[in-house]
Design an enzyme around this catalytic site. Structure first.
Site, PDB file in Angstrom:
ATOM      1  N   ASP A   1       0.857  -1.185   0.000  1.00 34.85           N
ATOM      2  CA  ASP A   1       0.000   0.000   0.000  1.00 34.85           C
ATOM      3  C   ASP A   1       0.894   1.237   0.000  1.00 34.85           C
ATOM      4  OD1 ASP A   1      -2.227   1.612   0.183  1.00 34.85           O
ATOM      5  OD2 ASP A   1      -2.370   1.438   2.371  1.00 34.85           O
TER       6      ASP A   1
ATOM      7  N   GLU B   1      -2.866   0.282  -4.108  1.00 34.40           N
ATOM      8  CA  GLU B   1      -2.607  -0.909  -3.295  1.00 34.40           C
ATOM      9  C   GLU B   1      -2.894  -2.184  -4.080  1.00 34.40           C
ATOM     10  OE1 GLU B   1      -5.316  -1.810  -0.004  1.00 34.40           O
ATOM     11  OE2 GLU B   1      -6.500  -0.060  -0.580  1.00 34.40           O
TER      12      GLU B   1
HETATM   13 MG   LIG Z   1      -2.579   3.920   0.455  1.00 38.49          MG
END
Ligand SMILES: [Mg+2]
Length: 442
Positions: free
Chosen positions: A54, A148
């Site tokens: 992420d 992500e």
């Molecule tokens: Mg993020």
């Protein structure tokens, strides 16, 4: 080793990728090679392959990258639609600003914030660059949003010469150096845990959850951290006195299902870290195929079979290069009258081997060689599955396993000495079906 000491743990230096071991109790470990302190260590470090990556405050990071004057300032992206915060940088977050917060509230909390309208085209471009880096490591990439994705790195160690954990450490550095934004990584036994892990030490985090510490890690978290538990369900659970995952861990499956139905089963399983979902790719590669338009129409099985071998070899090479293994093999023929005929067969296990592609498509070819002249022949593979499931030793057909091993050994040689030094598998095997007569049922 005294009774209180745990065995040494595998460790990787995120800075220089040195792999070493340290005593589990080591406080603030440093790398014996480079002396830096960005160390990941965990007893299961080399056993795990499911990752969630992420980007850290993605939009804000891109803006800071493109305008260094913003580096030390609180930056908020948003305001264009409905006046809410889209992303806040970590400095703004320290002032309490959060995503989806109304802009007037964010301004009140952080009056110095620089507010920037989102530049989606730029973010998408950066997101694509990052995803390209993921795909260089594994075909099993499942993007969840612009910033992500899940990566399944099982079976990549041999190709890349390092375990998934080291590969991920290298990747994070590369993304920072080459693209100019930072990411956080979660490495765990499954998707649910990997996503939880990536969120635990942001920004620039690298968090490992192993099988052995799953229950303990989950126990401390609120139930709302279980994905798919919306506000409504959370409220209902709260009414029943359930707020922590630990409480779910102490309950049996039956009562949970009776009370909450399907959700109850999910609560039971996920509270124990059980998640069997695999990475599903949105990859544009849905099939890999190759076909030949023949110099003159062919009706003869043996002649077509010969073409089929070289096509299978091409397809297999393509699959190996792309690190794909397909479950379904499709044979395509075009008659001299331009009618297209296809036949498909789904295997028990995915393959990337020329030998299996050839045999399977040849079986489909045989009943189609009834005297019809064909002008084109092709083979394709689809329904891609993780490489680790591919071409496992086939107990039912030890002969096939042997040939698969030969093909793998030859691939290795090809890799070492170059393609031209190695002859095609079929021409090395005197019993190869080249000389066979077409079967009676043709
Ligand atoms: Mg993020």
């Amino acid at each position: 080793m005294t009774a209180e000491e745990s065995p040494p743990e595998p460790a990787i230096c995120r800075a220089c990728l040195n792999q070493f071991t340290i005593a589990a109790e080591t406080k603030r470990p440093t790398c014996p090679a480079c002396g830096r302190n960005r160390i990941i260590h965990h007893p299961e470090l080399y056993d795990l392959h499911m990752a969630h990556i992420d980007c850290d405050a993605f939009y804000a990071s891109v803006e800071k990258r493109d305008n260094p004057e913003l580096a030390s300032k609180p930056v908020i992206i948003g305001g264009e639609h409905r006046g809410v915060v889209s992303t806040a940088c970590y400095i703004a977050r320290m002032n309490g600003v959060r995503s989806a917060m109304p802009m007037f509230k964010a301004r009140k909390l952080c009056p110095d914030a620089v507010i920037i309208k989102p530049r989606m085209k730029v973010y998408q471009q950066v997101g694509r660059q990052i995803k390209e880096k993921y795909h260089a490591l594994t075909p099993l990439v499942q993007p969840l949003s612009i910033d992500e994705a899940f990566l399944d790195l099982q079976g990549t160690e041999r190709l890349h010469g390092m375990p998934p954990a080291a590969l991920l450490a290298r990747l994070t550095t590369e993304i920072e150096d080459e693209i100019g934004v930072s990411v956080s990584v979660g490495l765990a036994p499954n998707k649910f845990l990997a996503k939880l892990a990536s969120d635990m030490n942001k920004p620039r985090g690298f968090t490992v959850i192993g099988e052995a510490d799953t229950l303990e890690t989950l126990a401390a978290l609120p139930i709302t951290r279980i994905y798919g538990i919306g506000a409504k369900t959370a409220q209902r659970l709260k009414k029943d006195g359930l707020t922590k995952i630990q409480q779910l861990q102490q309950m049996d499956e039956g009562p949970l299902i009776r009370r909450y139905g399907e959700t109850g089963q999910r609560l039971y399983r996920l509270s124990r870290g059980i998640d069997t979902r695999s990475v599903t790719t949105n990859s544009k590669t849905k099939s890999v195929s190759s076909e030949r338009t023949l110099a003159r129409d062919l009706a003869d099985f043996t002649a077509l079979e010969d073409k089929l071998w070289s096509i299978s070899d091409t397809v297999a090479a393509d699959l190996k290069r792309k690190q794909l293994a397909g479950l379904t093999i499709t044979l395509k023929l075009k008659t001299s009258m331009h009618r297209i005929i296809t036949r498909s067969r789904t295997l028990d296990a995915p393959t990337q081997l020329a030998e299996i592609i050839f045999e399977t498509s040849r079986d489909m070819l045989r009943p189609l060689t009834d005297g019809t002249p064909y002008r084109l022949i092709g083979v394709g593979l689809s329904h891609f599955r993780p490489l680790v499931e591919a071409d496992l030793p086939d107990l039912v057909e030890p002969k096939r396993t042997k040939r698969a091993n030969v093909e793998r050994a030859m691939d290795k040689l090809k890799g070492r000495f170059g393609k031209t030094t190695i002859k095609k598998g079929r021409s090395l095997d005197p019993k190869a079906p080249k000389t066979q007569k077409p079967a009676k049922d043709a």
